[in-house]
Design a protein around this motif. Structure first.
Motif, short mmCIF file in Angstrom:
data_model
loop_
_atom_site.label_atom_id
_atom_site.label_comp_id
_atom_site.label_asym_id
_atom_site.label_seq_id
_atom_site.Cartn_x
_atom_site.Cartn_y
_atom_site.Cartn_z
N ARG A 1 0.84 -1.19 0.00
CA ARG A 1 0.00 0.00 0.00
C ARG A 1 0.88 1.25 0.00
N THR A 2 0.56 2.18 -0.89
CA THR A 2 1.28 3.44 -0.97
C THR A 2 0.27 4.58 -1.04
N LEU A 3 0.79 5.78 -1.26
CA LEU A 3 -0.09 6.95 -1.36
C LEU A 3 -0.94 6.94 -2.62
N THR A 4 -0.53 6.21 -3.65
CA THR A 4 -1.25 6.25 -4.92
C THR A 4 -1.90 4.92 -5.28
N ALA A 5 -1.72 3.90 -4.48
CA ALA A 5 -2.31 2.59 -4.81
C ALA A 5 -2.33 1.71 -3.57
N ASP A 6 -3.28 0.79 -3.55
CA ASP A 6 -3.34 -0.22 -2.51
C ASP A 6 -2.64 -1.48 -3.02
N THR A 7 -2.35 -2.40 -2.12
CA THR A 7 -1.71 -3.65 -2.50
C THR A 7 -2.53 -4.37 -3.57
N GLY A 8 -1.87 -4.75 -4.66
CA GLY A 8 -2.55 -5.44 -5.75
C GLY A 8 -3.13 -4.53 -6.81
N ASP A 9 -3.17 -3.22 -6.56
CA ASP A 9 -3.71 -2.29 -7.54
C ASP A 9 -2.74 -2.11 -8.71
#
Length: 434
Positions: A363-371
């Motif tokens: 998970r980051t600021l621009t996407a979740d895990t797997g996105d």
């Protein structure tokens, strides 16, 4: 709002100048013009904005998807939208001028180099029109603008050779005052090297505005506005905006504005960092102002905010400013904010160019895990990472290192990829600001 697409036979055929001349011709008719640009470029839109005092919309089927592109078009305002194409009409691995014209169901006015031809201009244009049948796209080349064309017998030979289904929309005369100087990331920005106003006015007089107006059509319908997250208290997002940090898609600003207040700050000027719940450093030219940035107290303030856990996102040039240091092509080393464990070095040749897809394994600021996110990379620098560096994305391009992108530290993220709000890239950040 009707629209048309200004396509070219190839890169560097003069699409930008033709687009600006069309805009000026429409303005002389009293029309309000909404400029737009096919593809992920930031430079050409800056020239649009010197002629039209409003943001130029970015239209890219890879970054935004077809519905996102239509939505972005309909967020513009005006009587007519003039869309500058990218490269040649059919060129582009993941998003082309033809893709944009097809998604919006708008006609194309083709810019053809006439400097060394006349009847051959018509042959070229007819070839571009008929080639559409070999694609799975609905591309309607409806008109022609002759670039670098003289008047008199030269112009007459061109329009007489055109078949009835191709409207002659005028010419752009040879004029050195219409040239835009190049720089390593492309043309100079519009406010750095604006086209001579008199030359642009003259070019506009050689266009057939009546035919251009007749070609412009209503686009595919608006699929509906993108829903924003339901927010309670209004947080504040600070965006770097100065000579070094210039590359922000209008739709990104609009999406971030759904979080609450947007404020800008200048790292180059060193005016200080405003209180904010999240910070965004977009791309630009930090290497041109490396000495000023190294001396700026704003970078130290960024490091303090990062250590406090404030979400900070740096994109391309913004990523470079978040690194430990930046070495320019003259060999000088300049200290940057020191938030991300990387040293960046400018190179004489570009290190990456093209549309990319990023897949998040955390998970980051621009996407979740797997996105997955879609973006575009174009940079002349390369990064060397510390041994303990953590990268959040795999990428089907160059990325930061070894097919990986998204360097993280604290709640800070730096990427080489520019992403667009229509891809959902900022939804994770907005959710955090609820």
């Amino acid at each position: 709002m009707t629209g048309l697409v200004v396509g070219g036979t190839a890169s560097s055929v003069g699409k930008t100048v033709a687009t600006l001349a069309i805009i000026r011709a429409f303005q002389r008719e009293g029309l309000t013009v909404q400029p737009a640009k096919a593809g992920p470029d930031f430079i050409d839109p800056s020239h649009h904005e010197t002629v039209v005092d409003r943001p130029s919309r970015t239209l890219d089927t890879w970054l935004e998807g077809r519905e996102g592109l239509r939505r972005n078009y309909h967020r513009g305002e005006g009587d007519v939208c003039v869309i500058e194409g990218v490269m040649g009409v059919y060129d582009g691995h993941r998003s082309s001028t033809a893709d944009v014209a097809d998604a919006l169901d708008l006609p194309v006015v083709l810019v053809v180099d006439a400097s060394a031809g006349a009847e051959s201009v018509a042959a070229t244009a007819l070839g571009f029109r008929t080639y559409a049948a070999r694609t799975d796209l609905d591309v309607r080349v409806a008109g022609v603008i002759a670039q670098q064309a003289h008047g008199g017998s030269h112009e007459q030979a061109i329009w007489e050779a055109l078949p009835a289904e191709l409207q002659y929309c005028g010419r752009i005369p040879p004029d050195s005052d219409l040239e835009i100087p190049d720089r390593h990331l492309g043309l100079h920005l519009g406010d750095e090297a604006p086209i001579d106003e008199n030359a642009l006015d003259d070019a506009a007089t050689h266009l057939r505005t009546d035919r251009l107006r007749a070609i412009a059509e209503e686009p595919a319908p608006d699929p509906g506005l993108q829903d924003g997250p339901a927010l309670g208290d209004q947080p504040r997002v600070a965006i770097a905006r100065d000579r070094a940090f210039r590359f922000v898609y209008p739709a990104v600003r609009e999406r971030l504005a759904t979080a609450g207040d947007l404020v800008t700050f200048s790292p180059v000027a060193g005016d200080g960092l405003p209180p904010a719940d999240a910070i965004y450093l977009p791309g630009g030219y930090p290497e041109r102002f490396a000495a000023e940035l190294a001396a700026s107290p704003t970078l130290s303030a960024l490091a303090d905010r990062a250590a406090e856990g404030v979400p900070i996102y740096g994109e391309c040039g913004g990523f470079m400013a978040l690194a430990d240091s930046l070495r320019t092509t003259d060999g000088r080393r300049h200290d940057m904010s020191g938030i991300l464990p990387a040293t960046v070095e400018m190179c004489e040749r570009y290190q990456a160019l093209g549309h990319v897809e990023l897949s998040a394994d955390r998970r980051t600021l621009t996407a979740d895990t797997g996105d997955s996110l879609r973006g575009h990379e174009f940079h002349y620098s390369r990064a060397s990472l510390d041994s303990d560096a953590t990268l959040a994305f795999t990428v089907d391009g160059e990325g930061i290192a070894d097919g990986r992108d998204g360097l993280t530290e604290y709640e800070t993220l730096g990427t080489y990829a520019h992403v667009h709000a229509a891809s959902g890239a900022f939804d994770t950040l907005l959710e955090r600001l609820r």
